[in-house]
Design a protein around this motif. Structure first.
Motif, PDB file in Angstrom:
ATOM      1  N   GLY A  23      16.021  16.800   1.733  1.00 35.92           N
ATOM      2  CA  GLY A  23      15.187  15.628   1.494  1.00 35.92           C
ATOM      3  C   GLY A  23      13.930  15.898   0.697  1.00 35.92           C
ATOM      4  N   PHE A  24      13.737  17.106   0.166  1.00 32.94           N
ATOM      5  CA  PHE A  24      12.547  17.414  -0.626  1.00 32.94           C
ATOM      6  C   PHE A  24      12.731  16.908  -2.054  1.00 32.94           C
ATOM      7  CE2 PHE A  24      12.367  20.725   2.693  1.00 32.94           C
ATOM      8  CZ  PHE A  24      11.125  20.433   3.207  1.00 32.94           C
ATOM      9  N   ALA A  25      11.695  16.295  -2.605  1.00 31.93           N
ATOM     10  CA  ALA A  25      11.741  15.775  -3.968  1.00 31.93           C
ATOM     11  C   ALA A  25      11.276  16.835  -4.950  1.00 31.93           C
ATOM     12  CB  ALA A  25      10.863  14.532  -4.091  1.00 31.93           C
ATOM     13  N   ALA A  26      11.911  16.868  -6.105  1.00 27.73           N
ATOM     14  CA  ALA A  26      11.557  17.852  -7.130  1.00 27.73           C
ATOM     15  C   ALA A  26      11.552  17.194  -8.499  1.00 27.73           C
ATOM     16  CB  ALA A  26      12.533  19.019  -7.118  1.00 27.73           C
ATOM     17  N   CYS A  27      10.644  17.638  -9.351  1.00 29.66           N
ATOM     18  CA  CYS A  27      10.608  17.150 -10.724  1.00 29.66           C
ATOM     19  C   CYS A  27      11.727  17.817 -11.524  1.00 29.66           C
ATOM     20  CB  CYS A  27       9.254  17.428 -11.359  1.00 29.66           C
ATOM     21  SG  CYS A  27       8.875  19.190 -11.547  1.00 29.66           S
TER      22      CYS A  27
ATOM     23  N   ARG B 145       0.859  -1.187   0.000  1.00 29.31           N
ATOM     24  CA  ARG B 145       0.000   0.000   0.000  1.00 29.31           C
ATOM     25  C   ARG B 145       0.897   1.239   0.000  1.00 29.31           C
ATOM     26  NH1 ARG B 145      -5.309  -0.967   1.554  1.00 29.31           N
ATOM     27  NH2 ARG B 145      -5.517   1.131   2.392  1.00 29.31           N
ATOM     28  N   LEU B 146       0.586   2.180  -0.873  1.00 27.91           N
ATOM     29  CA  LEU B 146       1.410   3.373  -1.019  1.00 27.91           C
ATOM     30  C   LEU B 146       0.509   4.583  -1.208  1.00 27.91           C
ATOM     31  CD1 LEU B 146       4.292   4.599  -1.514  1.00 27.91           C
ATOM     32  CD2 LEU B 146       3.881   4.215  -3.953  1.00 27.91           C
ATOM     33  N   LYS B 147       0.763   5.641  -0.432  1.00 29.73           N
ATOM     34  CA  LYS B 147       0.011   6.880  -0.614  1.00 29.73           C
ATOM     35  C   LYS B 147       0.608   7.617  -1.806  1.00 29.73           C
ATOM     36  CE  LYS B 147      -1.338   7.366   4.241  1.00 29.73           C
ATOM     37  NZ  LYS B 147      -1.272   8.214   5.468  1.00 29.73           N
ATOM     38  N   LEU B 148      -0.173   7.753  -2.872  1.00 29.01           N
ATOM     39  CA  LEU B 148       0.356   8.284  -4.115  1.00 29.01           C
ATOM     40  C   LEU B 148       0.758   9.751  -4.025  1.00 29.01           C
ATOM     41  CD1 LEU B 148      -1.955   6.581  -6.772  1.00 29.01           C
ATOM     42  CD2 LEU B 148       0.346   5.936  -6.062  1.00 29.01           C
ATOM     43  N   HIS B 149       0.292  10.455  -2.995  1.00 28.86           N
ATOM     44  CA  HIS B 149       0.654  11.875  -2.901  1.00 28.86           C
ATOM     45  C   HIS B 149       2.150  12.056  -2.629  1.00 28.86           C
ATOM     46  CE1 HIS B 149       1.313  12.235   1.475  1.00 28.86           C
ATOM     47  NE2 HIS B 149       0.318  11.370   1.606  1.00 28.86           N
ATOM     48  N   ILE B 150       2.833  11.013  -2.137  1.00 26.55           N
ATOM     49  CA  ILE B 150       4.269  11.151  -1.901  1.00 26.55           C
ATOM     50  C   ILE B 150       5.041  11.142  -3.221  1.00 26.55           C
ATOM     51  CG2 ILE B 150       4.026   9.981   0.316  1.00 26.55           C
ATOM     52  CD1 ILE B 150       5.473   7.592  -0.928  1.00 26.55           C
ATOM     53  N   LEU B 151       4.376  10.782  -4.310  1.00 27.73           N
ATOM     54  CA  LEU B 151       5.014  10.800  -5.621  1.00 27.73           C
ATOM     55  C   LEU B 151       4.695  12.092  -6.359  1.00 27.73           C
ATOM     56  CD1 LEU B 151       4.378   7.121  -6.759  1.00 27.73           C
ATOM     57  CD2 LEU B 151       6.316   8.067  -5.509  1.00 27.73           C
ATOM     58  N   ARG B 152       4.513  13.158  -5.597  1.00 29.57           N
ATOM     59  CA  ARG B 152       4.279  14.494  -6.142  1.00 29.57           C
ATOM     60  C   ARG B 152       5.486  15.385  -5.855  1.00 29.57           C
ATOM     61  NH1 ARG B 152      -0.123  15.304  -9.612  1.00 29.57           N
ATOM     62  NH2 ARG B 152      -1.670  13.714  -9.115  1.00 29.57           N
ATOM     63  N   CYS B 153       5.764  16.276  -6.778  1.00 29.90           N
ATOM     64  CA  CYS B 153       6.856  17.227  -6.574  1.00 29.90           C
ATOM     65  C   CYS B 153       6.532  18.118  -5.384  1.00 29.90           C
ATOM     66  CB  CYS B 153       7.054  18.070  -7.831  1.00 29.90           C
ATOM     67  SG  CYS B 153       8.255  19.403  -7.664  1.00 29.90           S
ATOM     68  N   ASP B 154       7.505  18.291  -4.475  1.00 30.30           N
ATOM     69  CA  ASP B 154       7.278  19.119  -3.285  1.00 30.30           C
ATOM     70  C   ASP B 154       7.217  20.605  -3.604  1.00 30.30           C
ATOM     71  OD1 ASP B 154       7.136  17.118  -1.295  1.00 30.30           O
ATOM     72  OD2 ASP B 154       9.306  16.841  -1.418  1.00 30.30           O
ATOM     73  N   LEU B 155       7.559  20.982  -4.839  1.00 30.39           N
ATOM     74  CA  LEU B 155       7.545  22.397  -5.206  1.00 30.39           C
ATOM     75  C   LEU B 155       6.314  22.777  -6.033  1.00 30.39           C
ATOM     76  CD1 LEU B 155      11.328  22.800  -6.070  1.00 30.39           C
ATOM     77  CD2 LEU B 155      10.181  23.347  -3.929  1.00 30.39           C
ATOM     78  N   CYS B 156       6.018  22.001  -7.059  1.00 27.10           N
ATOM     79  CA  CYS B 156       4.873  22.352  -7.921  1.00 27.10           C
ATOM     80  C   CYS B 156       3.690  21.408  -7.737  1.00 27.10           C
ATOM     81  CB  CYS B 156       5.304  22.367  -9.379  1.00 27.10           C
ATOM     82  SG  CYS B 156       5.688  20.720 -10.051  1.00 27.10           S
TER      83      CYS B 156
ATOM     84  N   PRO C 163      13.487  11.992 -14.814  1.00 20.04           N
ATOM     85  CA  PRO C 163      14.395  12.018 -13.670  1.00 20.04           C
ATOM     86  C   PRO C 163      13.780  12.743 -12.456  1.00 20.04           C
ATOM     87  CG  PRO C 163      15.040  13.691 -15.236  1.00 20.04           C
ATOM     88  CD  PRO C 163      13.908  12.934 -15.878  1.00 20.04           C
ATOM     89  N   VAL C 164      14.051  12.223 -11.265  1.00 21.54           N
ATOM     90  CA  VAL C 164      13.578  12.805 -10.014  1.00 21.54           C
ATOM     91  C   VAL C 164      14.795  13.314  -9.229  1.00 21.54           C
ATOM     92  CG1 VAL C 164      12.368  12.365  -7.835  1.00 21.54           C
ATOM     93  CG2 VAL C 164      11.602  11.245  -9.933  1.00 21.54           C
ATOM     94  N   TYR C 165      14.622  14.487  -8.613  1.00 21.64           N
ATOM     95  CA  TYR C 165      15.728  15.099  -7.879  1.00 21.64           C
ATOM     96  C   TYR C 165      15.362  15.274  -6.407  1.00 21.64           C
ATOM     97  CZ  TYR C 165      17.582  16.054 -12.510  1.00 21.64           C
ATOM     98  OH  TYR C 165      18.053  15.915 -13.787  1.00 21.64           O
TER      99      TYR C 165
ATOM    100  N   ARG D  37      20.222  13.639  -8.212  1.00 23.04           N
ATOM    101  CA  ARG D  37      19.274  12.633  -8.688  1.00 23.04           C
ATOM    102  C   ARG D  37      18.903  11.693  -7.555  1.00 23.04           C
ATOM    103  NH1 ARG D  37      19.353  11.381 -14.282  1.00 23.04           N
ATOM    104  NH2 ARG D  37      18.031   9.582 -13.792  1.00 23.04           N
ATOM    105  N   ASN D  38      17.612  11.359  -7.458  1.00 22.72           N
ATOM    106  CA  ASN D  38      17.133  10.389  -6.477  1.00 22.72           C
ATOM    107  C   ASN D  38      16.835   9.087  -7.239  1.00 22.72           C
ATOM    108  OD1 ASN D  38      15.672   8.840  -4.626  1.00 22.72           O
ATOM    109  ND2 ASN D  38      14.886  10.658  -3.594  1.00 22.72           N
ATOM    110  N   HIS D  39      17.867   8.279  -7.427  1.00 23.34           N
ATOM    111  CA  HIS D  39      17.730   7.055  -8.226  1.00 23.34           C
ATOM    112  C   HIS D  39      16.850   6.021  -7.532  1.00 23.34           C
ATOM    113  CE1 HIS D  39      20.617   8.291 -11.289  1.00 23.34           C
ATOM    114  NE2 HIS D  39      21.423   8.718 -10.308  1.00 23.34           N
ATOM    115  N   ALA D  40      16.869   6.000  -6.210  1.00 25.03           N
ATOM    116  CA  ALA D  40      16.043   5.029  -5.488  1.00 25.03           C
ATOM    117  C   ALA D  40      14.562   5.278  -5.737  1.00 25.03           C
ATOM    118  CB  ALA D  40      16.350   5.088  -3.995  1.00 25.03           C
ATOM    119  N   LEU D  41      14.152   6.556  -5.658  1.00 21.30           N
ATOM    120  CA  LEU D  41      12.750   6.884  -5.897  1.00 21.30           C
ATOM    121  C   LEU D  41      12.370   6.649  -7.356  1.00 21.30           C
ATOM    122  CD1 LEU D  41      10.134   7.876  -4.701  1.00 21.30           C
ATOM    123  CD2 LEU D  41      10.888  10.249  -5.049  1.00 21.30           C
ATOM    124  N   GLU D  42      13.297   6.882  -8.256  1.00 25.12           N
ATOM    125  CA  GLU D  42      13.035   6.624  -9.675  1.00 25.12           C
ATOM    126  C   GLU D  42      12.744   5.136  -9.901  1.00 25.12           C
ATOM    127  OE1 GLU D  42      16.236   8.058 -12.028  1.00 25.12           O
ATOM    128  OE2 GLU D  42      15.891  10.168 -11.531  1.00 25.12           O
ATOM    129  N   LYS D  43      13.503   4.265  -9.235  1.00 30.72           N
ATOM    130  CA  LYS D  43      13.276   2.828  -9.394  1.00 30.72           C
ATOM    131  C   LYS D  43      11.912   2.417  -8.858  1.00 30.72           C
ATOM    132  CE  LYS D  43      18.138   1.391  -9.306  1.00 30.72           C
ATOM    133  NZ  LYS D  43      19.176   0.615  -8.579  1.00 30.72           N
TER     134      LYS D  43
END
Length: 251
Positions: A39-43, A14-25, A32-34, A62-68
């Protein structure tokens, strides 16, 4: 052996999909995810606009773990609450393409006029039998089924004993001529894997009136462009219309 090992690596989580949102926009993250030093994620778009110009501005890597995680993620169809069991890749157009034609989407109206009930195709038959007391007629493919329908009956439900696929035999009347038009649509949860034709004929063995029609999936609008037309003087002695209905699977 290798295929079994790969299959064993998959699991359901189970995964809350809102965590796969850019923290800025707040846009949807796709590689690629940064990630910045805090620790803030950015597109990739936000990362380009916020490239550090001074030491006080955080840098991004680059956040390669989150990309995978994103690349391997499959999510359930949005119509899963209505019975769809499909899991679709998070990336790409698979979700949009599937959900556009998903047979579980609650956009089919009840066949009975003045009834406002809406449900996926697979739930319409249950509604017809429970709420409108429509009887199910069982048949086998390639074997004619004799049915008698009252001129005022709007439809009959037909279920294939072979695979459980549901069909609806429509009975519509031309008010000007009082002729009855009969046609068949598929009303099951998913489209049949093979092309199916319906053959409709008057049950009177001495009358050669029949029609072979391709059976389409019910789309909530029109049943078909072809009908078996039955004039009033072909009614049976009991005032009903006697038909032979058969379903044929194309090889």
């Amino acid at each position: 052996m290798e295929a079994k090992e790969e299959a064993a690596e998959w699991t359901t989580a189970r995964l809350k999909l809102h965590i796969l949102r850019c923290d800025l926009c707040n846009g949807r993250l796709t590689p690629p995810v940064y990630q910045n030093e805090q620790g803030f994620a950015a597109c990739h778009k936000c990362q380009k606009t916020l490239t550090p110009s001074s030491s006080s501005t955080p840098g991004y890597i680059r956040n390669h773990a989150l990309e995978k995680v994103i690349e391997s993620l499959s999510i359930p169809c949005s119509h899963s609450a209505h019975g769809c069991n499909e899991y679709l890749p998070y990336l790409g157009s698979s979700i949009a393409n599937h959900e556009k034609d998903c047979s579980y989407a609650p956009r089919r109206r009840c066949f009975i006029k003045k009834c406002a009930f809406e449900a996926p195709n697979g739930a319409l038959v249950q509604h017809l039998t429970a709420e409108h007391r429509i009887k199910i007629h069982y048949f086998s493919y390639e074997v004619p089924l004799r049915v008698s329908i009252d001129p005022d009956e709007p439809l009959l439900v037909l279920r294939a004993s072979d695979d459980g696929v549901d069909f609806v035999l429509f009975n519509s009347v031309d008010k000007c001529s009082e002729y009855h038009n009969f046609s068949v649509v598929c009303c099951s949860q998913s489209r049949p894997s093979k092309k199916i034709f319906s053959k409709l004929a008057l049950a009177d063995e001495g009358i050669e009136i029949w029609l072979k029609i391709p059976v389409e999936q019910w789309d909530g609008l029109f049943c078909t462009t072809a009908f078996l037309v039955v004039p009033p003087y072909f009614y049976g002695p009991d005032g009903k219309i006697d038909l032979k209905v058969s379903m044929h699977v194309e090889d």
